[in-house]
Design a protein around this motif. Structure first.
Motif, mmCIF file in Angstrom:
data_model
loop_
_atom_site.group_PDB
_atom_site.id
_atom_site.type_symbol
_atom_site.label_atom_id
_atom_site.label_comp_id
_atom_site.label_asym_id
_atom_site.label_seq_id
_atom_site.Cartn_x
_atom_site.Cartn_y
_atom_site.Cartn_z
ATOM 1 N N LEU A 177 -18.669 31.115 -31.748
ATOM 2 C CA LEU A 177 -18.817 30.790 -30.327
ATOM 3 C C LEU A 177 -17.520 30.201 -29.789
ATOM 4 O O LEU A 177 -17.068 29.152 -30.248
ATOM 5 N N THR A 178 -16.940 30.888 -28.821
ATOM 6 C CA THR A 178 -15.717 30.405 -28.202
ATOM 7 C C THR A 178 -15.959 30.184 -26.712
ATOM 8 O O THR A 178 -16.907 30.703 -26.137
ATOM 9 N N GLY A 179 -15.055 29.422 -26.104
ATOM 10 C CA GLY A 179 -15.137 29.128 -24.683
ATOM 11 C C GLY A 179 -14.599 27.738 -24.423
ATOM 12 O O GLY A 179 -14.479 26.915 -25.333
ATOM 13 N N ASP A 180 -14.292 27.475 -23.172
ATOM 14 C CA ASP A 180 -13.769 26.174 -22.789
ATOM 15 C C ASP A 180 -14.802 25.075 -23.015
ATOM 16 O O ASP A 180 -15.995 25.350 -23.178
ATOM 17 N N LEU A 181 -14.336 23.810 -22.992
ATOM 18 C CA LEU A 181 -15.256 22.684 -23.028
ATOM 19 C C LEU A 181 -16.249 22.827 -21.873
ATOM 20 O O LEU A 181 -15.855 23.146 -20.752
ATOM 21 N N GLY A 182 -17.525 22.620 -22.164
ATOM 22 C CA GLY A 182 -18.546 22.692 -21.130
ATOM 23 C C GLY A 182 -18.999 24.089 -20.767
ATOM 24 O O GLY A 182 -19.769 24.269 -19.829
ATOM 25 N N ALA A 183 -18.555 25.083 -21.503
ATOM 26 C CA ALA A 183 -18.925 26.466 -21.174
ATOM 27 C C ALA A 183 -20.358 26.797 -21.562
ATOM 28 O O ALA A 183 -20.963 27.697 -20.975
#
Length: 167
Positions: free
Chosen positions: A44-50
């Motif tokens: 799981l990737t993505g910015d903080l809070g995604a």
């Protein structure tokens, strides 16, 4: 850790799912959780809070069969494990690690072989992330989120079912 595997950014098919609200993220997570089997790795990737943790929590709660189950973030513990009737699930957050050398100490090779693993910030593993990992990148999209999913061969039939169940 198992022998390094080359990075796979060319996984097919790729799916793109708009998640207009937290309930949509929870539905995707729940459908994913019910599809997990031993040896599955979800990156799981993505910015903080995604929404990586929200998706993971929904997956774990669905697999536990308890929508109110306490599922704390592994941000500080790095790993939380859960036992279901038929599967152990590792929820891993590698955000605070400096790199793959730190990850070796967590014993992820055991999880990759025997449990289902939900890995937040999988880039910290470098080439030690298994090729068979289902990759979900969650990005902000207007007021909602977008899940971009890359599925290896092991996931191709299951991911289509997961997406149908999440709709």
């Amino acid at each position: 850790m198992p022998p390094s595997e080359p990075d796979r950014t060319d996984l097919e098919p790729a799916f793109d799912l708009f998640l207009p609200d937290p309930d949509a993220t929870a539905r995707l997570g729940a459908a994913l959780g019910l599809a997990l089997t031993a040896g599955d790795v979800v990156a799981l990737t993505g910015d903080l809070g995604a929404g990586k943790s929200a998706l993971s929590r929904a997956a774990i709660r669905a697999r536990l069969g308890d929508p109110e189950a306490e599922v704390p973030s592994p941000t500080f513990t790095l790993v939380q494990t859960y036992e279901t009737d038929d599967l152990e699930i590792w929820h891993v957050d590698l955000y605070r690690l400096d790199g793959r050398a730190d990850a070796v100490e967590l014993g992820l090779d055991e999880a990759f072989a025997e449990a289902a693993s939900l890995i937040e910030w999988p880039d910290r593993l470098g080439p030690d992330l298994p090729r068979r990992a289902l990759r979900i990148d969650i990005v902000h999209d207007g007021d909602g989120r977008r899940a971009r999913i890359a599925a290896p061969a092991e996931w191709r039939n299951r991911i289509e079912e997961v997406l149908r169940d999440a709709a």
